[in-house]
Write a protein that holds these residues in place. Structure first.
Motif, PDB file in Angstrom:
ATOM      1  N   GLN A 106       7.384  -5.695  10.027  1.00 60.46           N
ATOM      2  CA  GLN A 106       6.877  -7.064   9.920  1.00 60.46           C
ATOM      3  C   GLN A 106       7.899  -7.981  10.582  1.00 60.46           C
ATOM      4  OE1 GLN A 106       7.276  -5.597   6.159  1.00 60.46           O
ATOM      5  NE2 GLN A 106       5.453  -6.563   5.305  1.00 60.46           N
ATOM      6  N   VAL A 107       7.441  -8.798  11.529  1.00 60.82           N
ATOM      7  CA  VAL A 107       8.340  -9.646  12.303  1.00 60.82           C
ATOM      8  C   VAL A 107       7.783 -11.062  12.362  1.00 60.82           C
ATOM      9  CG1 VAL A 107       9.531  -9.959  14.505  1.00 60.82           C
ATOM     10  CG2 VAL A 107       8.945  -7.650  13.738  1.00 60.82           C
ATOM     11  N   ALA A 108       8.625 -12.047  12.056  1.00 67.26           N
ATOM     12  CA  ALA A 108       8.211 -13.438  12.227  1.00 67.26           C
ATOM     13  C   ALA A 108       7.898 -13.679  13.701  1.00 67.26           C
ATOM     14  CB  ALA A 108       9.318 -14.378  11.761  1.00 67.26           C
ATOM     15  N   PRO A 109       6.737 -14.237  14.027  1.00 66.64           N
ATOM     16  CA  PRO A 109       6.358 -14.405  15.430  1.00 66.64           C
ATOM     17  C   PRO A 109       7.368 -15.184  16.250  1.00 66.64           C
ATOM     18  CG  PRO A 109       4.461 -14.775  14.015  1.00 66.64           C
ATOM     19  CD  PRO A 109       5.649 -14.646  13.111  1.00 66.64           C
ATOM     20  N   GLY A 110       8.087 -16.115  15.614  1.00 69.25           N
ATOM     21  CA  GLY A 110       9.074 -16.888  16.349  1.00 69.25           C
ATOM     22  C   GLY A 110      10.369 -16.144  16.636  1.00 69.25           C
ATOM     23  N   ASN A 111      10.561 -14.982  15.989  1.00 68.34           N
ATOM     24  CA  ASN A 111      11.778 -14.196  16.198  1.00 68.34           C
ATOM     25  C   ASN A 111      11.572 -13.306  17.420  1.00 68.34           C
ATOM     26  OD1 ASN A 111      14.074 -12.645  16.069  1.00 68.34           O
ATOM     27  ND2 ASN A 111      13.908 -12.205  13.879  1.00 68.34           N
ATOM     28  N   GLY A 125       0.795  -1.224   0.000  1.00 68.82           N
ATOM     29  CA  GLY A 125       0.000   0.000   0.000  1.00 68.82           C
ATOM     30  C   GLY A 125       0.825   1.271   0.000  1.00 68.82           C
ATOM     31  N   GLY A 126       2.109   1.172  -0.380  1.00 68.44           N
ATOM     32  CA  GLY A 126       2.981   2.333  -0.391  1.00 68.44           C
ATOM     33  C   GLY A 126       3.470   2.761   0.982  1.00 68.44           C
ATOM     34  N   ARG A 127       3.199   1.953   2.006  1.00 69.66           N
ATOM     35  CA  ARG A 127       3.603   2.353   3.356  1.00 69.66           C
ATOM     36  C   ARG A 127       5.116   2.237   3.526  1.00 69.66           C
ATOM     37  NH1 ARG A 127       1.277  -3.187   6.264  1.00 69.66           N
ATOM     38  NH2 ARG A 127       3.070  -4.488   5.708  1.00 69.66           N
ATOM     39  N   TRP A 128       5.661   2.985   4.480  1.00 71.07           N
ATOM     40  CA  TRP A 128       7.082   2.910   4.795  1.00 71.07           C
ATOM     41  C   TRP A 128       7.315   1.765   5.782  1.00 71.07           C
ATOM     42  CZ3 TRP A 128      10.925   5.168   2.264  1.00 71.07           C
ATOM     43  CH2 TRP A 128      10.625   6.275   1.458  1.00 71.07           C
ATOM     44  N   GLU A 129       8.214   0.844   5.412  1.00 75.44           N
ATOM     45  CA  GLU A 129       8.494  -0.339   6.212  1.00 75.44           C
ATOM     46  C   GLU A 129       9.968  -0.352   6.612  1.00 75.44           C
ATOM     47  OE1 GLU A 129       5.205  -3.114   3.861  1.00 75.44           O
ATOM     48  OE2 GLU A 129       7.353  -3.562   3.671  1.00 75.44           O
ATOM     49  N   VAL A 130      10.243  -0.865   7.808  1.00 72.49           N
ATOM     50  CA  VAL A 130      11.597  -0.904   8.347  1.00 72.49           C
ATOM     51  C   VAL A 130      12.080  -2.343   8.442  1.00 72.49           C
ATOM     52  CG1 VAL A 130      10.717  -0.946  10.721  1.00 72.49           C
ATOM     53  CG2 VAL A 130      13.091  -0.244  10.287  1.00 72.49           C
ATOM     54  N   ALA A 131      13.371  -2.528   8.253  1.00 75.67           N
ATOM     55  CA  ALA A 131      14.040  -3.785   8.564  1.00 75.67           C
ATOM     56  C   ALA A 131      15.394  -3.439   9.174  1.00 75.67           C
ATOM     57  CB  ALA A 131      14.212  -4.651   7.320  1.00 75.67           C
ATOM     58  N   ALA A 132      15.870  -4.280  10.065  1.00 77.78           N
ATOM     59  CA  ALA A 132      17.148  -4.026  10.718  1.00 77.78           C
ATOM     60  C   ALA A 132      17.906  -5.331  10.886  1.00 77.78           C
ATOM     61  CB  ALA A 132      16.935  -3.360  12.079  1.00 77.78           C
ATOM     62  N   GLU A 133      19.207  -5.223  10.963  1.00 75.95           N
ATOM     63  CA  GLU A 133      20.071  -6.384  11.147  1.00 75.95           C
ATOM     64  C   GLU A 133      21.169  -6.013  12.139  1.00 75.95           C
ATOM     65  OE1 GLU A 133      21.066 -10.374  10.303  1.00 75.95           O
ATOM     66  OE2 GLU A 133      19.463  -9.245   9.322  1.00 75.95           O
ATOM     67  N   VAL A 134      21.401  -6.898  13.105  1.00 76.23           N
ATOM     68  CA  VAL A 134      22.464  -6.689  14.091  1.00 76.23           C
ATOM     69  C   VAL A 134      23.474  -7.820  13.952  1.00 76.23           C
ATOM     70  CG1 VAL A 134      23.015  -6.523  16.550  1.00 76.23           C
ATOM     71  CG2 VAL A 134      20.894  -5.507  15.671  1.00 76.23           C
ATOM     72  N   ASP A 135      24.751  -7.466  13.843  1.00 75.25           N
ATOM     73  CA  ASP A 135      25.793  -8.476  13.724  1.00 75.25           C
ATOM     74  C   ASP A 135      25.852  -9.335  14.987  1.00 75.25           C
ATOM     75  OD1 ASP A 135      26.378  -7.330  11.295  1.00 75.25           O
ATOM     76  OD2 ASP A 135      28.110  -6.185  12.040  1.00 75.25           O
ATOM     77  N   PRO A 136      26.204 -10.612  14.853  1.00 75.36           N
ATOM     78  CA  PRO A 136      26.191 -11.525  16.004  1.00 75.36           C
ATOM     79  C   PRO A 136      26.929 -11.000  17.233  1.00 75.36           C
ATOM     80  CG  PRO A 136      26.521 -12.773  13.993  1.00 75.36           C
ATOM     81  CD  PRO A 136      26.551 -11.318  13.597  1.00 75.36           C
ATOM     82  N   LEU A 162      21.128  -2.792  20.588  1.00 75.72           N
ATOM     83  CA  LEU A 162      21.324  -2.134  19.303  1.00 75.72           C
ATOM     84  C   LEU A 162      20.103  -2.314  18.395  1.00 75.72           C
ATOM     85  CD1 LEU A 162      23.025  -0.550  17.309  1.00 75.72           C
ATOM     86  CD2 LEU A 162      24.176  -2.681  16.656  1.00 75.72           C
ATOM     87  N   GLY A 163      19.477  -3.475  18.426  1.00 79.27           N
ATOM     88  CA  GLY A 163      18.300  -3.687  17.605  1.00 79.27           C
ATOM     89  C   GLY A 163      17.192  -2.705  17.936  1.00 79.27           C
ATOM     90  N   ARG A 164      16.940  -2.538  19.219  1.00 79.64           N
ATOM     91  CA  ARG A 164      15.926  -1.566  19.649  1.00 79.64           C
ATOM     92  C   ARG A 164      16.277  -0.173  19.166  1.00 79.64           C
ATOM     93  NH1 ARG A 164      16.373  -1.712  25.321  1.00 79.64           N
ATOM     94  NH2 ARG A 164      17.975  -0.127  25.085  1.00 79.64           N
ATOM     95  N   ALA A 168      13.514 -12.154  19.715  1.00 79.66           N
ATOM     96  CA  ALA A 168      14.451 -11.059  19.952  1.00 79.66           C
ATOM     97  C   ALA A 168      14.054  -9.823  19.150  1.00 79.66           C
ATOM     98  CB  ALA A 168      15.873 -11.497  19.593  1.00 79.66           C
ATOM     99  N   SER A 169      13.726 -10.010  17.879  1.00 79.42           N
ATOM    100  CA  SER A 169      13.318  -8.867  17.059  1.00 79.42           C
ATOM    101  C   SER A 169      11.981  -8.310  17.527  1.00 79.42           C
ATOM    102  CB  SER A 169      13.207  -9.283  15.583  1.00 79.42           C
ATOM    103  OG  SER A 169      14.493  -9.485  15.030  1.00 79.42           O
TER     104      SER A 169
END
Length: 209
Positions: free
Chosen positions: A182-187, A143-154, A161-163, A189-190
């Motif tokens: 959007q977050v996988a329910p099993g993740n 729908g044209g919405r702005w979506e975020v994704a993030a990655e933290v090194d091990p 840092l993720g927060r 930590a995210s």
């Protein structure tokens, strides 16, 4: 018109006014959407795909509120669209002013990172920032919405840092627009990081790749 309807639906949901919890199913043509999708709100689903409304309703039991995200319907929808289920994600949104944490974020042009490559499958206008130990990106999705994704090194995980990256995305987005995650329910930590950054649950969804 359908594209505007989906954008308006999402705008209202971000403002705390989702579709009514009436047990109903709304069906919208895919239109300009890159991928078909099923969006789930409390007791209301939205199917976004180029299939007839009658086709959708014929495959959904009237007394099963969870049917649109269950395997029988998703399998049929995949067969009808020639797509495959990507993942069923929890969907969260953040609104209102935000202050970016001091992370030393730097705009990046690198499109080789796996997180960025995955984002390009579903988003446009992707913008990437990096800092020691992490990456955050914003892009235009459903729908044209702005979506975020993030990655933290091990080596940097478990330190907040993720927060901080999810919080920074709220300040990096165009002023005044909601930011969706959007977050996988099993993740777990995210999910904890997104919640701690001020995002609130809105529903769930699946995109067909």
């Amino acid at each position: 018109m359908s594209d505007q309807a989906l954008s308006e639906l999402l705008r209202r949901a971000a403002e705390g006014d989702p579709p009514p919890p009436d047990g109903g199913v709304s069906v919208l043509p895919q239109g300009a959407e890159a991928t078909p999708a099923v969006l789930a709100f409390t007791a209301h689903h939205v199917v976004v795909a180029d299939v007839p409304e009658e086709w959708v309703r014929a495959r959904l039991p009237a007394d099963d509120l969870s049917a649109p995200l269950n395997p029988p319907f998703l399998t049929a929808l995949c067969a009808a669209t020639g797509r495959a289920v990507n993942n069923i994600d929890a969907v969260l949104v953040a609104t209102g002013p935000a202050v970016a944490p001091e992370l030393g974020l730097t705009p990046a042009d690198d499109r080789t990172h796996e997180r960025v490559r995955r984002a390009e499958d579903f988003r446009t206008d992707i913008r990437v920032w990096t800092c020691p130990g992490g990456l955050v990106l914003l892009g235009r999705g459903v729908g044209g919405r702005w979506e975020v994704a993030a990655e933290v090194d091990p080596g940097f995980r478990g330190k907040g840092l993720g927060r901080a990256l999810f919080a920074a995305a709220r300040a990096l987005a165009p002023q005044g627009v909601p930011v969706w995650a959007q977050v996988a329910p099993g993740n777990a930590a995210s999910l904890r990081a997104v919640l701690a950054a001020g995002y609130r649950p809105v529903g769930a969804e699946v995109l067909l790749k």
